[in-house]
Design a protein around this motif. Structure first.
Motif, short mmCIF file in Angstrom:
data_model
loop_
_atom_site.label_atom_id
_atom_site.label_comp_id
_atom_site.label_asym_id
_atom_site.label_seq_id
_atom_site.Cartn_x
_atom_site.Cartn_y
_atom_site.Cartn_z
N LEU A 47 0.80 -1.22 0.00
CA LEU A 47 0.00 0.00 0.00
C LEU A 47 0.84 1.27 0.00
CD1 LEU A 47 -2.26 -2.05 0.61
CD2 LEU A 47 -3.28 -0.34 2.10
N GLY A 48 2.14 1.16 -0.08
CA GLY A 48 2.99 2.34 -0.16
C GLY A 48 2.96 3.16 1.10
N ALA A 49 2.83 4.49 0.94
CA ALA A 49 2.90 5.40 2.09
C ALA A 49 1.78 5.16 3.09
CB ALA A 49 2.87 6.85 1.61
N GLN A 50 0.60 4.76 2.61
CA GLN A 50 -0.53 4.49 3.49
C GLN A 50 -0.61 3.00 3.78
OE1 GLN A 50 -1.90 7.10 4.72
NE2 GLN A 50 -0.95 8.54 3.31
N SER A 51 0.45 2.46 4.39
CA SER A 51 0.55 1.01 4.56
C SER A 51 -0.21 0.48 5.76
CB SER A 51 2.02 0.60 4.66
OG SER A 51 2.63 1.20 5.79
N GLY A 52 -0.57 1.35 6.71
CA GLY A 52 -1.32 0.89 7.87
C GLY A 52 -2.76 0.59 7.49
N ILE A 53 -3.21 -0.64 7.71
CA ILE A 53 -4.59 -0.99 7.34
C ILE A 53 -5.47 -1.23 8.56
CG2 ILE A 53 -3.93 -1.91 5.09
CD1 ILE A 53 -4.15 -4.71 6.22
N GLY A 54 -4.90 -1.10 9.75
CA GLY A 54 -5.68 -1.25 10.97
C GLY A 54 -4.78 -1.18 12.17
N GLY A 55 -5.37 -1.04 13.33
CA GLY A 55 -4.56 -0.99 14.54
C GLY A 55 -5.40 -0.62 15.75
N GLY A 56 -4.76 -0.69 16.90
CA GLY A 56 -5.48 -0.35 18.12
C GLY A 56 -4.59 -0.51 19.32
N GLY A 57 -5.22 -0.74 20.47
CA GLY A 57 -4.46 -0.90 21.69
C GLY A 57 -5.32 -0.78 22.93
N ARG A 58 -4.66 -0.82 24.06
CA ARG A 58 -5.33 -0.73 25.36
C ARG A 58 -5.49 0.73 25.76
NH1 ARG A 58 -7.08 -3.55 29.45
NH2 ARG A 58 -6.82 -5.51 28.29
N TYR A 59 -6.62 1.03 26.41
CA TYR A 59 -6.92 2.42 26.80
C TYR A 59 -7.51 2.44 28.21
CZ TYR A 59 -11.28 0.64 24.70
OH TYR A 59 -12.35 -0.14 24.35
N ASP A 60 -6.70 2.06 29.19
CA ASP A 60 -7.19 1.86 30.55
C ASP A 60 -7.61 3.14 31.27
OD1 ASP A 60 -6.76 -0.79 30.12
OD2 ASP A 60 -4.94 -0.93 31.30
N GLY A 61 -7.22 4.31 30.78
CA GLY A 61 -7.62 5.54 31.45
C GLY A 61 -8.69 6.33 30.72
N LEU A 62 -9.20 5.81 29.61
CA LEU A 62 -10.15 6.57 28.80
C LEU A 62 -11.48 6.80 29.51
CD1 LEU A 62 -10.95 7.96 26.18
CD2 LEU A 62 -11.50 5.71 25.21
N SER A 63 -11.97 5.80 30.23
CA SER A 63 -13.25 5.95 30.91
C SER A 63 -13.23 7.10 31.90
CB SER A 63 -13.63 4.65 31.62
OG SER A 63 -14.87 4.78 32.29
N GLU A 64 -12.16 7.18 32.70
CA GLU A 64 -12.05 8.29 33.65
C GLU A 64 -11.94 9.63 32.93
OE1 GLU A 64 -9.28 5.13 35.60
OE2 GLU A 64 -10.34 5.35 33.68
N ALA A 65 -11.26 9.65 31.78
CA ALA A 65 -11.06 10.90 31.04
C ALA A 65 -12.38 11.50 30.56
CB ALA A 65 -10.12 10.67 29.86
N ILE A 66 -13.38 10.65 30.30
CA ILE A 66 -14.67 11.18 29.84
C ILE A 66 -15.71 11.19 30.95
CG2 ILE A 66 -14.21 10.45 27.47
CD1 ILE A 66 -16.16 8.14 27.84
N GLY A 67 -15.25 11.04 32.20
CA GLY A 67 -16.15 11.19 33.35
C GLY A 67 -16.76 9.91 33.86
N GLY A 68 -16.26 8.74 33.42
CA GLY A 68 -16.79 7.47 33.86
C GLY A 68 -15.96 6.86 34.97
#
Length: 418
Positions: free
Chosen positions: A272-293
């Motif tokens: 895919l050349g320069a746009q070779s990333g076709i997916g991705g992700g990861g862990r987000y253990d602090g996101l809930s607190e960041a949005i008030g949860g």
């Protein structure tokens, strides 16, 4: 007609749309088998959900969001990614109060104001999967494995898995300070220097060659992981190895969003050349607190449908899609057309994909339509056939033609196409 799709919007029309539909269906089945339920979320959200969740220092929030003020004076934003909205929905509807982890998936269009190019659009499509409420390396490995399995199911053979850990709230601050110290000594523009103070990891994600060259010797997060994070990361890799899934250590992989912690991964396709990333992700253990949860760990990914379609084309493979038409009706005369219309309805109700020639076409024109439809069989019905309560069944592959009683057509065709 003078109208056309807005610049940067990717649309799918037949026949390419069948590939698009098939890869979505394959993902739905992969997720279902692992216990993930479908979730449909809002296309636009309160702007602050993304500002607080994704991070105001990210390019996504600072440069790429489609934000508007509605008639009530509220600031709303077309979703630039799925995770923040999915987590908001999980919290709003109390899904986290039941069995954990909450396992959900969704898909649809996502919007970012970027310079359009192949594989990078302003309206693009993603498949999103999230496991919320468990801090277990096995959940991380399962998430990655499901994406890997989906790519394999589609027939892709050149996908690479890049893997890293971004540490936790205990060890990342130490690394952050060390990285800031290094970056402050570089010859960087003012905007990048400001980013060093807000989120220095974003500098490592800078795609500009002049910046990438300077950060080549930057300290690596892997060298600063605490014992727990190192053990966690080793366990994820061990579980992936148990499944025979190969990965490549990517010590500079940080991804483009602020909420990632610990396991971080990306799927890359070299064709895919320069746009070779076709997916991705990861862990987000602090996101809930960041949005008030409440404190609620989670991990997930977003897979790009547009780039997956391109990858399939580059590898010369295509997932099997259900046939658009299996049986094509060729009625000759008005009464035959009425009878064929009823017969097609019965075939469809029995699970057979069926279409017919409309507009009173003659035999020659209708048979051309049968060939173009891709159907395997044609049903030819004329006045003599009606009188005999029969239909001519023609195999369009072999040209073999047989007479079948009208009352038996549905059962006969069900046996041939299923």
């Amino acid at each position: 007609m003078n109208f056309q799709a807005p610049k940067g919007v990717k649309e799918y029309v037949p026949p390419q749309a069948s590939t698009f539909s098939a890869i979505r269906a394959a993902f739905a089945e992969t997720a279902r088998r692992a216990g993930y339920a479908y979730l449909e979320t809002a296309v636009f959200e309160d702007t602050q959900l993304f500002a607080r969740g994704v991070g105001e220092s990210t390019d996504v929030v600072s440069k790429e969001m489609y934000t508007f003020t509605d008639r009530g004076g509220r600031s709303l934003t077309l979703r630039p990614e799925f995770t923040a909205g999915v987590l908001r929905a999980v919290l709003e509807y109390g899904l986290h109060r039941g069995q954990l982890p909450v396992k959900v998936w969704t898909d649809g269009p996502v919007f970012r104001a970027e310079a359009p190019q192949e594989g990078r659009y302003r309206q693009f499509y993603q498949l999103d999967l999230e496991a919320i409420g468990s801090e277990d390396p096995a959940v991380d490995a399962e998430t990655i494995a499901l994406a890997w399995q989906w790519y394999a199911t589609l027939g892709l053979t050149q996908v690479r898995l890049l893997l890293n850990s971004l540490g936790c709230k205990e060890c990342r601050p130490i690394y952050r300070a060390r990285l800031q110290e290094f970056l402050r000594g570089l010859d960087l523009d003012e905007a990048t220097r400001e980013r060093i103070e807000i989120n220095p990891l974003r500098v490592l994600d800078d795609k500009r060659p002049e910046v990438r060259a300077q950060v080549e010797d930057a300290p690596l997060i892997g060298d600063h992981l605490c014992a727990d994070c190192k053990s966690y990361h080793d366990r994820v890799k061990q579980l992936l190895a148990d499944l025979g899934i190969p990965w490549e250590d990517a010590p500079r992989l940080v991804r483009g969003l602020d909420y990632y912690t610990r396991t971080t991964f990306e799927f890359d396709h070299p064709l895919l050349g320069a746009q070779s990333g076709i997916g991705g992700g990861g862990r987000y253990d602090g996101l809930s607190e960041a949005i008030g949860g409440p404190a609620l760990p989670g991990i997930g990914f977003g897979l790009g449908l547009d780039r997956t379609v391109i990858a399939l084309e580059r590898e010369g493979v295509a997932p099997a899609a259900p046939p658009r038409c299996e049986v094509y009706g060729v009625p000759l005369g008005e009464e035959a057309a009425r009878a064929m219309f009823r017969l097609l309805s019965e075939l469809r109700a029995a699970g057979v994909a069926a279409d017919m020639a409309f507009g009173g076409k003659g035999l020659k024109g209708a048979m051309k339509g049968a060939d173009r439809s891709g159907a395997r069989f044609a049903l030819i019905l004329g006045e003599r056939d009606l009188a005999a309560q029969a239909v001519q069944l023609k195999d369009l592959t072999t040209a073999e033609q047989t007479e079948v009683p009208l009352a038996q057509v549905v059962d006969v065709l069900k046996g041939k196409v299923q």
